[in-house]
Design an enzyme around this catalytic site. Structure first.
Site, short mmCIF file in Angstrom:
data_model
loop_
_atom_site.label_atom_id
_atom_site.label_comp_id
_atom_site.label_asym_id
_atom_site.label_seq_id
_atom_site.Cartn_x
_atom_site.Cartn_y
_atom_site.Cartn_z
N SER A 144 22.57 30.94 -33.25
CA SER A 144 22.48 32.39 -33.38
C SER A 144 22.15 32.95 -32.01
O SER A 144 21.46 32.30 -31.21
CB SER A 144 21.36 32.77 -34.35
OG SER A 144 21.12 34.16 -34.27
N TYR A 167 12.58 31.12 -37.00
CA TYR A 167 14.05 31.09 -37.03
C TYR A 167 14.61 31.08 -35.61
O TYR A 167 15.45 30.25 -35.26
CB TYR A 167 14.58 32.31 -37.80
CG TYR A 167 16.09 32.36 -37.87
CD1 TYR A 167 16.79 31.59 -38.80
CD2 TYR A 167 16.83 33.18 -37.01
CE1 TYR A 167 18.18 31.64 -38.86
CE2 TYR A 167 18.21 33.23 -37.07
CZ TYR A 167 18.89 32.47 -38.00
OH TYR A 167 20.26 32.51 -38.05
P1 NAP Z 1 23.57 32.19 -46.34
O1 NAP Z 1 24.52 33.09 -47.01
O2 NAP Z 1 22.11 32.30 -46.62
O3 NAP Z 1 24.06 30.68 -46.58
C1 NAP Z 1 23.28 29.60 -46.16
C2 NAP Z 1 23.85 28.34 -46.76
O4 NAP Z 1 23.02 27.24 -46.33
C3 NAP Z 1 23.81 28.35 -48.28
O5 NAP Z 1 25.00 27.79 -48.78
C4 NAP Z 1 22.62 27.46 -48.61
O6 NAP Z 1 22.73 26.77 -49.83
C5 NAP Z 1 22.73 26.45 -47.45
N1 NAP Z 1 21.54 25.65 -47.32
C6 NAP Z 1 20.27 26.04 -47.08
N2 NAP Z 1 19.46 24.98 -47.08
C7 NAP Z 1 20.23 23.88 -47.33
C8 NAP Z 1 19.97 22.50 -47.47
N3 NAP Z 1 18.72 21.99 -47.36
N4 NAP Z 1 21.01 21.66 -47.70
C9 NAP Z 1 22.25 22.14 -47.83
N5 NAP Z 1 22.57 23.45 -47.75
C10 NAP Z 1 21.55 24.30 -47.49
O7 NAP Z 1 23.66 32.32 -44.75
P2 NAP Z 1 24.87 32.58 -43.73
O8 NAP Z 1 24.66 33.92 -43.15
O9 NAP Z 1 26.18 32.21 -44.34
O10 NAP Z 1 24.45 31.52 -42.59
C11 NAP Z 1 25.21 30.39 -42.22
C12 NAP Z 1 24.73 29.95 -40.86
O11 NAP Z 1 24.95 31.01 -39.90
C13 NAP Z 1 23.23 29.65 -40.78
O12 NAP Z 1 23.00 28.53 -39.96
C14 NAP Z 1 22.65 30.91 -40.12
O13 NAP Z 1 21.44 30.65 -39.45
C15 NAP Z 1 23.78 31.26 -39.17
N6 NAP Z 1 23.78 32.65 -38.72
C16 NAP Z 1 24.00 33.67 -39.59
C17 NAP Z 1 24.04 34.98 -39.12
C18 NAP Z 1 24.32 36.13 -40.03
O14 NAP Z 1 24.33 37.28 -39.54
N7 NAP Z 1 24.55 35.94 -41.31
C19 NAP Z 1 23.82 35.24 -37.75
C20 NAP Z 1 23.60 34.17 -36.89
C21 NAP Z 1 23.59 32.89 -37.38
P3 NAP Z 1 21.91 27.20 -51.16
O15 NAP Z 1 22.80 28.21 -51.83
O16 NAP Z 1 21.77 25.92 -51.90
O17 NAP Z 1 20.60 27.79 -50.72
#
Ligand code: NAP
Length: 244
Positions: A144, A167
């Protein structure tokens, strides 16, 4: 047996950027393993993409569970004998918003690091033999811009006031790990890169993001599909270099 088909694994792919990364990799013709920690939600997410005619397989994987990692590695080894692409996408944000950096609990720090850092290291270590068995593997670490020191010390940066410590520091650690692994693998065809997906409308930010999920998956997909002339040890967003 080692298949000639390209195989990818995306962690945390039951929703959000992960599911879309699977979709776009599969649309590029790559057999993509959609990994999630809950078997029924993982199967359901994979079925949605299979119903679109895409080459997607579900695989149960809790990235914080060593036994689950071992079982997934064994399954990929026996079914495919190699792994061409690993996208470390699973991540959590559990800091309490509004609390000062010094006030987040150690439990918050440990929980965050277990998923966002230690799981990335453990899964990558476990999969490295299968990645080395592929002709030119790609490892994408979903970081991020909130992990960027350069932006955090710059009062004019848009994230200057976003001091969400567990985070943010976990993503700084992901960046540093990316550089270290890229260094180790510098004389191999394997490329290791970190990306910022953008501020994406997902459950992580309760839909407050600025860009849609398909655009949010593009940085991961571009780095997963890098050619031989692409970078390693980089930190980018849609091809633009970000400050460490
Ligand atoms: P999200 O919608 O919260 O999805 C996160 C995913 O990670 C979910 O499928 C969740 O599964 C899974 N997860 C969490 N803990 C886990 C574990 N122990 N084992 C396996 N799966 C696990 O978030 P997102 O926005 O798509 O984020 C995806 C990535 O992008 C993350 O690394 C986040 O830090 C990064 N990111 C996001 C943003 C943003 O603006 N959204 C910005 C920068 C970086 P469950 O459904 O089982 O909880």
């Amino acid at each position: 047996m080692t298949t000639s088909e390209k195989i990818a694994l995306v962690t945390g792919a039951t929703r959000g950027i992960g599911t879309e990364t699977v979709r776009q990799l599969a649309q590029a013709g790559i057999r993509t393993l959609l990994a999630g920690r809950d078997a029924s939600r993982t199967t359901a997410a994979a079925k949605t993409l299979q119903d679109e005619g895409l080459p997607v397989e579900p695989i149960t994987l809790d990235v914080t569970d060593s036994a689950s990692i071992a079982a997934a590695v064994e399954s990929i080894q026996s079914r495919y004998g190699k792994l061409d692409i690993l996208v470390n996408n699973a991540g959590i944000l559990v800091d309490e918003m509004g609390k000062a950096p010094s006030q987040q609990t150690l439990d918050t720090w440990r929980t965050t690091f277990d998923t966002n850092v230690f799981a990335v290291v453990e899964l990558t270590q476990a999969l490295l033999p299968l990645l080395k068995a592929a002709p030119a593997a790609r490892i994408v670490n979903v970081s991020s811009q909130l992990g960027s020191f350069g932006l955090h010390v710059d009062p004019s940066s848009s994230i200057y006031h976003f001091k969400i410590p567990a985070y943010n520091v976990s993503k700084s650690a992901v960046n540093a790990w990316t550089v270290h692994l890229a260094y180790e693998l510098r004389d191999t065809p394997i490329k290791v890169n970190a990306i910022h997906p953008g501020y994406v409308k997902t459950e992580m930010n309760k839909g407050a993001g600025e860009i849609d999920v398909p655009t949010g998956a593009r940085s991961s997909v571009e780095m997963a599909l890098l050619g031989a002339d692409g970078p390693t040890g980089s930190f980018t967003h849609l091809g633009n270099t970000l400050p460490w």
